[in-house]
Scaffold this motif. Sequence first.
Motif, short mmCIF file in Angstrom:
data_model
loop_
_atom_site.label_atom_id
_atom_site.label_comp_id
_atom_site.label_asym_id
_atom_site.label_seq_id
_atom_site.Cartn_x
_atom_site.Cartn_y
_atom_site.Cartn_z
N GLN A 32 -20.86 5.14 -4.66
CA GLN A 32 -21.64 3.89 -4.74
C GLN A 32 -23.05 4.18 -5.25
O GLN A 32 -23.52 3.55 -6.19
CB GLN A 32 -21.74 3.23 -3.35
CG GLN A 32 -20.51 2.51 -2.91
CD GLN A 32 -20.51 1.06 -3.34
OE1 GLN A 32 -21.35 0.59 -4.10
NE2 GLN A 32 -19.55 0.32 -2.84
N ASN A 33 -23.73 5.12 -4.59
CA ASN A 33 -25.13 5.40 -4.91
C ASN A 33 -25.31 6.05 -6.28
O ASN A 33 -26.25 5.71 -7.00
CB ASN A 33 -25.76 6.28 -3.83
CG ASN A 33 -25.90 5.52 -2.52
OD1 ASN A 33 -26.02 4.31 -2.48
ND2 ASN A 33 -25.88 6.26 -1.43
N GLU A 34 -24.43 6.96 -6.65
CA GLU A 34 -24.60 7.70 -7.90
C GLU A 34 -24.08 6.96 -9.13
O GLU A 34 -24.53 7.23 -10.25
CB GLU A 34 -23.91 9.06 -7.81
CG GLU A 34 -24.57 10.01 -6.84
CD GLU A 34 -23.87 11.36 -6.76
OE1 GLU A 34 -23.04 11.68 -7.64
OE2 GLU A 34 -24.15 12.10 -5.79
N ALA B 41 -18.16 14.10 -10.43
CA ALA B 41 -19.51 14.67 -10.43
C ALA B 41 -20.16 14.49 -11.79
O ALA B 41 -19.49 14.49 -12.82
CB ALA B 41 -19.45 16.16 -10.08
N GLY B 42 -21.47 14.30 -11.78
CA GLY B 42 -22.19 14.20 -13.05
C GLY B 42 -22.83 12.85 -13.29
O GLY B 42 -23.32 12.59 -14.39
N TRP C 53 -18.78 9.69 -15.06
CA TRP C 53 -17.80 8.78 -14.49
C TRP C 53 -17.33 7.77 -15.54
O TRP C 53 -16.14 7.49 -15.66
CB TRP C 53 -18.38 8.06 -13.26
CG TRP C 53 -17.31 7.38 -12.48
CD1 TRP C 53 -16.60 7.90 -11.44
CD2 TRP C 53 -16.79 6.06 -12.69
NE1 TRP C 53 -15.67 6.98 -11.00
CE2 TRP C 53 -15.77 5.85 -11.75
CE3 TRP C 53 -17.08 5.04 -13.59
CZ2 TRP C 53 -15.06 4.67 -11.68
CZ3 TRP C 53 -16.36 3.86 -13.53
CH2 TRP C 53 -15.37 3.69 -12.58
N LEU C 54 -18.27 7.23 -16.31
CA LEU C 54 -17.91 6.23 -17.32
C LEU C 54 -17.06 6.82 -18.44
O LEU C 54 -16.23 6.13 -19.02
CB LEU C 54 -19.16 5.55 -17.88
CG LEU C 54 -19.87 4.63 -16.88
CD1 LEU C 54 -21.20 4.15 -17.45
CD2 LEU C 54 -18.99 3.46 -16.48
N THR C 55 -17.23 8.10 -18.73
CA THR C 55 -16.37 8.76 -19.72
C THR C 55 -14.92 8.74 -19.25
O THR C 55 -14.01 8.42 -20.02
CB THR C 55 -16.84 10.21 -19.96
OG1 THR C 55 -18.16 10.18 -20.49
CG2 THR C 55 -15.92 10.94 -20.92
N VAL C 56 -14.70 9.04 -17.98
CA VAL C 56 -13.35 9.00 -17.41
C VAL C 56 -12.82 7.58 -17.41
O VAL C 56 -11.69 7.32 -17.83
CB VAL C 56 -13.35 9.60 -15.98
CG1 VAL C 56 -11.99 9.40 -15.32
CG2 VAL C 56 -13.72 11.07 -16.01
N ALA C 57 -13.64 6.63 -16.95
CA ALA C 57 -13.21 5.23 -16.88
C ALA C 57 -12.89 4.66 -18.26
O ALA C 57 -11.88 3.96 -18.43
CB ALA C 57 -14.29 4.38 -16.19
#
Length: 155
Positions: free
Chosen positions: A59-61, A136-137, A142-146
């Motif tokens: 949530q925070n990251e 992580a990162g 995260w958006l690259t994965v999504a």
Amino acid sequence: MKKFYLIALFFIGAFTSQAQELKWYTDVREAITVSNTTHKPMLMFFTGSDWCGWCIRLQNEVLKTAEFKKWATDNVVLVELDYPRRTPQTPELKNQNNELQQAFGIQGFPTIYFTSAEEKEGKVNFKGLGQTGYVAGGPAAWLTVANGIVNPKKS
């Protein structure tokens, strides 16, 4: 006159910050309707919001960042499926979330499942697109994965 400008600036700022807030659905049937109307897949966030350290970290990251907000607005309908320990929930919401946890085979938190769905004759059929969890990162990682899940042709 200065007071007028300060008050006007305050209200403009208040409306701008409200416009940036994301809508997280908790009613899956409502989210399905929005998803089908907007032609966007659902991002189903399975979380233990008040006890799961990795959920809070995600949530925070990521989920509370400006980058995520912009991406989510353009790409998905957000659904939060919460399994809190201290926060009360209605029996209907608990039942819905437990059924979805079993239907998707969710065994750990956080899990984010991307899906589209349609409702026929009172039954919901989900089409899974992929899933992820904490990455992580920060938001970029995260958006690259999504994006690889939601927009596989653009990745």
